[in-house]
Scaffold this motif. Structure first.
Motif, PDB file in Angstrom:
ATOM      1  N   GLN A 559     -15.323  31.262  70.209  1.00  0.00           N
ATOM      2  CA  GLN A 559     -15.792  32.414  71.085  1.00  0.00           C
ATOM      3  C   GLN A 559     -15.737  33.508  70.593  1.00  0.00           C
ATOM      4  OE1 GLN A 559     -14.196  32.511  75.138  1.00  0.00           O
ATOM      5  NE2 GLN A 559     -13.628  30.358  75.173  1.00  0.00           N
ATOM      6  N   MET A 560     -14.882  33.897  69.712  1.00  0.00           N
ATOM      7  CA  MET A 560     -15.105  35.207  68.740  1.00  0.00           C
ATOM      8  C   MET A 560     -16.155  35.435  68.014  1.00  0.00           C
ATOM      9  SD  MET A 560     -12.927  37.398  69.751  1.00  0.00           S
ATOM     10  CE  MET A 560     -12.605  38.453  68.639  1.00  0.00           C
ATOM     11  N   SER A 561     -16.717  34.164  67.572  1.00  0.00           N
ATOM     12  CA  SER A 561     -17.872  34.377  66.618  1.00  0.00           C
ATOM     13  C   SER A 561     -19.243  34.190  67.335  1.00  0.00           C
ATOM     14  CB  SER A 561     -17.638  32.986  65.673  1.00  0.00           C
ATOM     15  OG  SER A 561     -17.950  31.668  66.301  1.00  0.00           O
ATOM     16  N   GLY A 562     -19.255  34.185  68.725  1.00  0.00           N
ATOM     17  CA  GLY A 562     -20.274  34.136  69.404  1.00  0.00           C
ATOM     18  C   GLY A 562     -21.160  35.315  69.387  1.00  0.00           C
ATOM     19  N   ASP A 563     -22.510  35.187  69.683  1.00  0.00           N
ATOM     20  CA  ASP A 563     -23.222  36.649  69.522  1.00  0.00           C
ATOM     21  C   ASP A 563     -23.031  37.496  70.661  1.00  0.00           C
ATOM     22  OD1 ASP A 563     -24.504  35.630  67.336  1.00  0.00           O
ATOM     23  OD2 ASP A 563     -26.266  34.733  68.222  1.00  0.00           O
ATOM     24  N   GLU A 564     -22.582  36.874  71.871  1.00  0.00           N
ATOM     25  CA  GLU A 564     -22.371  37.744  73.055  1.00  0.00           C
ATOM     26  C   GLU A 564     -21.099  38.617  72.823  1.00  0.00           C
ATOM     27  OE1 GLU A 564     -21.660  37.263  77.754  1.00  0.00           O
ATOM     28  OE2 GLU A 564     -22.206  35.595  76.539  1.00  0.00           O
ATOM     29  N   ILE A 565     -20.020  37.873  72.404  1.00  0.00           N
ATOM     30  CA  ILE A 565     -18.775  38.572  72.235  1.00  0.00           C
ATOM     31  C   ILE A 565     -18.931  39.757  70.993  1.00  0.00           C
ATOM     32  CG2 ILE A 565     -16.174  38.352  71.270  1.00  0.00           C
ATOM     33  CD1 ILE A 565     -17.061  37.348  74.059  1.00  0.00           C
ATOM     34  N   LYS A 566     -19.590  39.224  70.211  1.00  0.00           N
ATOM     35  CA  LYS A 566     -20.037  40.277  68.906  1.00  0.00           C
ATOM     36  C   LYS A 566     -20.567  41.575  69.440  1.00  0.00           C
ATOM     37  CE  LYS A 566     -19.934  37.211  64.913  1.00  0.00           C
ATOM     38  NZ  LYS A 566     -20.678  36.426  63.864  1.00  0.00           N
ATOM     39  N   ALA A 567     -21.713  41.181  70.336  1.00  0.00           N
ATOM     40  CA  ALA A 567     -22.286  42.590  70.644  1.00  0.00           C
ATOM     41  C   ALA A 567     -21.444  43.367  71.836  1.00  0.00           C
ATOM     42  CB  ALA A 567     -23.375  41.967  71.642  1.00  0.00           C
ATOM     43  N   LEU A 568     -20.583  42.657  72.439  1.00  0.00           N
ATOM     44  CA  LEU A 568     -19.762  43.425  73.301  1.00  0.00           C
ATOM     45  C   LEU A 568     -18.769  44.228  72.699  1.00  0.00           C
ATOM     46  CD1 LEU A 568     -18.437  43.934  76.019  1.00  0.00           C
ATOM     47  CD2 LEU A 568     -16.804  41.924  75.736  1.00  0.00           C
ATOM     48  N   ILE A 569     -18.102  43.746  71.576  1.00  0.00           N
ATOM     49  CA  ILE A 569     -17.379  44.520  70.440  1.00  0.00           C
ATOM     50  C   ILE A 569     -18.145  45.679  69.798  1.00  0.00           C
ATOM     51  CG2 ILE A 569     -15.949  44.372  68.443  1.00  0.00           C
ATOM     52  CD1 ILE A 569     -15.417  41.332  69.046  1.00  0.00           C
ATOM     53  N   ASP A 570     -19.420  45.633  69.482  1.00  0.00           N
ATOM     54  CA  ASP A 570     -20.179  46.632  68.682  1.00  0.00           C
ATOM     55  C   ASP A 570     -20.310  47.722  69.821  1.00  0.00           C
ATOM     56  OD1 ASP A 570     -20.030  45.210  66.118  1.00  0.00           O
ATOM     57  OD2 ASP A 570     -21.703  44.288  66.579  1.00  0.00           O
ATOM     58  N   LYS A 571     -20.708  47.126  70.955  1.00  0.00           N
ATOM     59  CA  LYS A 571     -20.746  48.253  72.002  1.00  0.00           C
ATOM     60  C   LYS A 571     -19.723  49.280  72.296  1.00  0.00           C
ATOM     61  CE  LYS A 571     -22.565  48.660  76.979  1.00  0.00           C
ATOM     62  NZ  LYS A 571     -21.289  49.051  77.383  1.00  0.00           N
ATOM     63  N   ASN A 572     -18.523  48.454  72.465  1.00  0.00           N
ATOM     64  CA  ASN A 572     -17.260  49.246  72.830  1.00  0.00           C
ATOM     65  C   ASN A 572     -16.870  49.997  71.628  1.00  0.00           C
ATOM     66  OD1 ASN A 572     -17.237  48.038  75.396  1.00  0.00           O
ATOM     67  ND2 ASN A 572     -15.637  46.368  74.832  1.00  0.00           N
ATOM     68  N   THR A 573     -17.167  49.595  70.520  1.00  0.00           N
ATOM     69  CA  THR A 573     -16.924  50.442  69.267  1.00  0.00           C
ATOM     70  C   THR A 573     -17.682  51.700  69.136  1.00  0.00           C
ATOM     71  OG1 THR A 573     -16.231  48.569  67.920  1.00  0.00           O
ATOM     72  CG2 THR A 573     -16.711  50.413  66.653  1.00  0.00           C
ATOM     73  N   ASP A 574     -18.931  51.496  69.581  1.00  0.00           N
ATOM     74  CA  ASP A 574     -19.984  52.908  69.502  1.00  0.00           C
ATOM     75  C   ASP A 574     -19.503  53.719  70.562  1.00  0.00           C
ATOM     76  OD1 ASP A 574     -21.348  51.808  67.412  1.00  0.00           O
ATOM     77  OD2 ASP A 574     -23.018  50.872  68.776  1.00  0.00           O
ATOM     78  N   GLU A 575     -19.030  53.152  71.730  1.00  0.00           N
ATOM     79  CA  GLU A 575     -18.541  54.153  72.614  1.00  0.00           C
ATOM     80  C   GLU A 575     -17.243  55.040  72.257  1.00  0.00           C
ATOM     81  OE1 GLU A 575     -18.551  51.837  76.400  1.00  0.00           O
ATOM     82  OE2 GLU A 575     -20.552  51.878  76.699  1.00  0.00           O
ATOM     83  N   GLN A 576     -16.306  54.254  71.882  1.00  0.00           N
ATOM     84  CA  GLN A 576     -15.289  54.902  71.286  1.00  0.00           C
ATOM     85  C   GLN A 576     -15.488  55.820  70.193  1.00  0.00           C
ATOM     86  OE1 GLN A 576     -11.996  54.541  72.774  1.00  0.00           O
ATOM     87  NE2 GLN A 576     -13.100  53.083  74.247  1.00  0.00           N
ATOM     88  N   ILE A 577     -16.506  55.801  69.120  1.00  0.00           N
ATOM     89  CA  ILE A 577     -16.549  56.631  68.114  1.00  0.00           C
ATOM     90  C   ILE A 577     -17.379  57.761  68.842  1.00  0.00           C
ATOM     91  CG2 ILE A 577     -18.135  56.929  66.381  1.00  0.00           C
ATOM     92  CD1 ILE A 577     -17.391  54.236  65.244  1.00  0.00           C
ATOM     93  N   ASP A 578     -18.305  57.649  70.008  1.00  0.00           N
ATOM     94  CA  ASP A 578     -18.854  58.984  70.311  1.00  0.00           C
ATOM     95  C   ASP A 578     -17.926  59.743  71.350  1.00  0.00           C
ATOM     96  OD1 ASP A 578     -21.228  58.132  69.519  1.00  0.00           O
ATOM     97  OD2 ASP A 578     -21.961  57.154  71.328  1.00  0.00           O
ATOM     98  N   LYS A 579     -16.896  59.050  71.883  1.00  0.00           N
ATOM     99  CA  LYS A 579     -15.929  59.746  72.722  1.00  0.00           C
ATOM    100  C   LYS A 579     -14.939  60.598  71.565  1.00  0.00           C
ATOM    101  CE  LYS A 579     -12.089  58.974  75.696  1.00  0.00           C
ATOM    102  NZ  LYS A 579     -11.321  57.915  76.633  1.00  0.00           N
ATOM    103  N   ALA A 580     -14.553  59.788  70.644  1.00  0.00           N
ATOM    104  CA  ALA A 580     -13.668  60.659  69.651  1.00  0.00           C
ATOM    105  C   ALA A 580     -14.497  61.704  68.913  1.00  0.00           C
ATOM    106  CB  ALA A 580     -13.478  59.311  68.666  1.00  0.00           C
ATOM    107  N   ILE A 581     -15.685  61.647  68.581  1.00  0.00           N
ATOM    108  CA  ILE A 581     -16.416  62.756  68.064  1.00  0.00           C
ATOM    109  C   ILE A 581     -16.314  64.010  68.990  1.00  0.00           C
ATOM    110  CG2 ILE A 581     -18.748  63.624  67.330  1.00  0.00           C
ATOM    111  CD1 ILE A 581     -19.017  60.968  65.976  1.00  0.00           C
ATOM    112  N   SER A 582     -16.846  63.536  70.278  1.00  0.00           N
ATOM    113  CA  SER A 582     -17.005  64.654  71.512  1.00  0.00           C
ATOM    114  C   SER A 582     -15.433  65.383  71.520  1.00  0.00           C
ATOM    115  CB  SER A 582     -17.247  64.040  72.695  1.00  0.00           C
ATOM    116  OG  SER A 582     -18.739  63.428  72.663  1.00  0.00           O
ATOM    117  N   GLU A 583     -14.260  64.499  71.423  1.00  0.00           N
ATOM    118  CA  GLU A 583     -13.162  65.109  71.604  1.00  0.00           C
ATOM    119  C   GLU A 583     -12.677  65.869  70.501  1.00  0.00           C
ATOM    120  OE1 GLU A 583     -10.713  61.473  72.100  1.00  0.00           O
ATOM    121  OE2 GLU A 583     -11.111  61.576  74.260  1.00  0.00           O
ATOM    122  N   ALA A 584     -13.114  65.546  69.153  1.00  0.00           N
ATOM    123  CA  ALA A 584     -12.808  66.284  68.090  1.00  0.00           C
ATOM    124  C   ALA A 584     -13.573  67.619  68.152  1.00  0.00           C
ATOM    125  CB  ALA A 584     -13.036  65.548  66.880  1.00  0.00           C
TER     126      ALA A 584
END
Length: 746
Positions: A559-584
């Motif tokens: 399941q972790m190797s599926g495209d849907e899960i990978k896309a979800l992980i990438d999306k959540n990662t981008d959101e966390q990075i944007d949030k970290a930059i704004s906070e910094a």
């Protein structure tokens, strides 16, 4: 439909089944009593009533038609309405005037109950070269039990009335369609002579006080008239006709012999009533414990359902505000951006309309265009680089959270599958031992029952050999009684009696009923606490094994190797990075570096910092509302499951209460039922006179018709009886039993 019927219904049903069994020439046994309840056993059949009746099926099937007091069908067992060969309608008359059964309840006067039969069995016959459709004769027998405290002067137009001192047993006989088939023009005087004996209806008349009727029973039997054989050529002689009459006479003798077998079977049934009473007492105790337990379960399930409903309602209400909250935040953000755009333009700077998506890029461009923007650019570059440097770490944290969630779901699914396999394996290993234990216990019970029955027979034989019965035996002195009892015990110890007991025990152990009981008891052990504990322990062992853990890891990786899960992980990662930059960028450290910038740049930098702060709030708000929505969905699922559990617990509680009440009713009715069996045993002998009357006044009259020198009438009679024989062969052993509803309080 209830499995336990009251004492009067049981007596009525057994009476009609007795009539059915004797008319078909079959012995009535204790097995028939156990199957007296219409839903206990039935077969299925498809019946064609016109043209070719089909090849003989050589089966014995009983179908049940349950109706209201007027014969309107309410329920069928084992057949469709189109399968019914004869329809039964019941009408009621008070002092000569027709009346509805519900209006007749409680009335007094001269009452007439009439059964009209509509025969649907048709076929084509050829009479002297001419083809015509006739009705195939089907014998109908209707009966009822009437309380002598309410009914008197009971008569029946075609049948028999007997009584046991407290009740009338009324049986009526009709052959709908017979007269029209034999003599459609009503021109034969011999046919007219037997109209009162083979009528199309049954009519019962009585004087009544406070009318009430429990129920009526009717039986359709296709094979009675088929016993009369006139299949030879038209020019048959008197000797052949006499031979046919002899065959029919022999058949009636067999019916009388069947009555004797009925009495013997009822003796056996009476002997078993005591054991039935003991078993019912134990069953009532267990049903009471079940009833009390289900009441507690129902209360707990309702409490859980109420709590789940409150939780779901609260979260759903909170979730319903999510769009409004996010929409309001967007409106505030857009208002701030519009104000910032106006302030920048008022300062003389060229600035496009700022939006949530472009404000950072546009303000960064403006700040870069100012002289002192190097500090901001450098700060942004440093913050972005620092956050991007941790992208892999952030990505790993997000991936770990997703993997934990997937691992939990996969483990739950694998455990369910492992538990099912373990359950089958544990039962496969335990089943032989359980089967042996249950079989041994059942054999012990059967041996006790058979030994008791055989001892009763040996006792009767010893007393008969001494010229004694039970009354004269009781009058003997103790010494003589002891000698006789010793003789009985000696007989019981003989090799012949022991072999007989063993043979009967083995015979019963091989019966379908005993085998079914053993199978049922074995199946109940499958859900025992011991088996469930063993399954749980083995499941835990299997789940901790390397193979299962490897399977779980494999499915998680898949399941972790599926495209849907990978896309979800990438999306959540981008959101966390944007949030970290704004906070910094909004932190005190960065802001302190920006204070050295020029006023113009500082103003833009401060403006962007404010917008970045709100952007941080906006991103967090979206995450919060998304979490609320997910919790609301989970609470809704919990609510649905809790409602189903509460409904199931309520049905279980209601069913347990109904079961207990039914068992108590059965427990209370057993003494009267036992008395009824004794009465029915006495009444079974009286049925013989009714069969003789049917033979003398009905069948003999049919034979007299065939003795007339009337070729055309003889040919018609032959064709009618051949059609009856063909129909009987195609539906050998089939019986349709009709039960009507009660009238008033019995």
């Amino acid at each position: 439909m209830k499995n336990n019927i009251d004492k009067k219904k049981a007596l009525s049903l057994l009476l009609v089944m007795t009539m059915s069994a004797n008319i078909a020439g079959c012995a009535f046994t204790t097995d028939d009593v156990k199957d007296a309840d219409p839903i206990a056993k039935y077969g299925t059949s498809t019946i064609a009533y016109s043209g070719d009746f089909g090849k003989p099926v050589n089966t014995s099937e009983t179908f049940y038609v349950i109706s209201d007091a007027e014969g309107n069908i309410k329920e069928l067992s084992g057949c469709e309405e189109s399968d019914i060969p004869v329809s039964v309608k019941i009408s009621y008359y008070l002092n000569g005037n027709r009346i509805k059964p519900e209006d007749l309840a409680g009335k007094s006067g001269k009452v007439t109950i009439r059964f009209d039969y509509d025969n649907h069995v048709k076929t084509n016959i050829s009479i002297n070269g001419k083809t015509e459709e006739i009705t195939v004769p089907v014998t109908m027998m209707s009966g009822m039990v009437l309380d002598k405290e309410k009914f008197s002067n009971v008569t029946v137009n075609s049948g028999k009335v007997t009584d046991d001192g407290s009740r009338f047993f009324v049986v009526g006989l009709a052959v709908p369609g017979f007269k029209d088939a034999i003599d459609p023009d009503s021109s034969n005087d011999n046919i007219k002579e037997i109209e009162d004996k083979l009528t199309d209806y049954v009519e019962i008349t009585a004087d009544v006080e406070d009318f009430a009727l429990d129920m009526t029973m009717s039986v359709a039997m296709p094979d009675l008239l088929s016993e009369f054989d006139i299949t030879d050529d038209v020019d048959i002689d008197t000797e052949k006709l006499s031979g046919s009459a002899d065959k029919l006479s022999d058949g009636m003798k067999q019916l009388l012999d069947g009555s004797d077998a009925l009495c013997g079977g009822l003796d056996t049934l009476y002997d078993g009533c005591g054991k039935l009473s003991d078993g019912t007492d134990k069953l009532a105790d267990g049903a009471l414990e079940l009833k009390n337990g289900t009441v507690e379960l129902d209360k707990g399930a309702n409490d859980l359902s109420a709590g789940a409903d409150s939780l779901s309602s609260g979260l759903n209400e909170l979730s319903s505000y999510s769009d409004d909250i996010v929409g309001g935040a967007v409106q505030v953000f857009n208002a701030l951006l519009d104000t910032a755009t106006k302030q920048i333009r008022d300062a003389g700077l060229d600035c496009p309309d700022l939006t949530i998506d472009n404000y950072q890029e546009e303000l960064n461009s403006l700040i870069s265009s100012l002289d002192d923007n190097a500090v901001y650019t450098q700060a942004l570059s440093e913050v972005t680089a620092a956050v991007e440097a941790k992208r892999a770490e952030i990505h790993a944290l997000v991936e770990s959270a997703v993997k934990d969630n997937i691992t939990s779901r996969v483990t739950e699914a694998v455990r369910a599958e492992v538990e099912s396999q373990v359950e089958n394996a544990v039962w496969e290993q335990a089943e032989p031992a359980v089967t042996d234990q249950v079989t041994s216990a059942v054999r012990s019970q059967v041996t006790l029952q058979v030994t008791s029955a055989v001892k009763d027979q040996v006792r009767s034989q010893v007393l008969a050999a001494e010229g004694l019965d039970e009354d004269t035996f009781d009058a003997l002195d103790d010494s003589t009684k002891t000698e006789i009892n010793n003789a009985i015990e000696q007989q019981m110890a003989t090799e012949e009696i022991c072999s007989l007991i063993d043979a009967k025990v083995n015979e019963q152990m091989e019966s379908d009923e005993i085998k079914a009981m053993i199978s049922e008891q074995v199946e109940l052990q499958k859900d025992s606490e011991q088996i469930r504990q063993a399954v749980s322990e083995q499941t835990d062992i299997q789940m901790s094994g390397d193979a299962v853990q490897a399977l779980i890891a494999e499915k998680v990786d898949e399941q972790m190797s599926g495209d849907e899960i990978k896309a979800l992980i990438d999306k959540n990662t981008d959101e966390q990075i944007d949030k970290a930059i704004s906070e910094a960028m909004a932190s005190d450290t960065v802001q302190s570096k920006l204070t050295a910038a020029s006023e113009g740049a500082q103003s833009l930098i401060s403006l962007k910092a404010s917008l970045d702060s709100y952007n941080t709030f906006y991103i967090g708000l979206k995450s919060y509302t998304d979490g609320v929505d997910q919790c609301a969905q989970g609470a809704s699922a919990l609510k649905s499951g809790a409602v189903q559990l509460a409904d199931g617990a309520d049905r279980l509680s209601s069913g347990a209460t109904e079961l207990y009440n039914g068992i108590v009713t059965l427990q209370d009715s057993i003494p009267e039922f036992t008395k009824g069996i004794l009465l029915l045993r006495d009444g079974a002998g009286k049925l013989d006179s009714g069969l003789n009357r049917f033979n003398n006044e009905g069948i003999s009259e049919i034979c007299s018709i065939l003795d007339e020198d009337n070729i055309e009438q003889l040919n018609r009679a032959k064709a009618v009886f051949e059609s009856a024989k063909a129909y009987s062969a195609a539906h050998s052993g089939e019986k349709f039993i009709y039960k009507s509803g009660s009238v008033g309080e019995v």
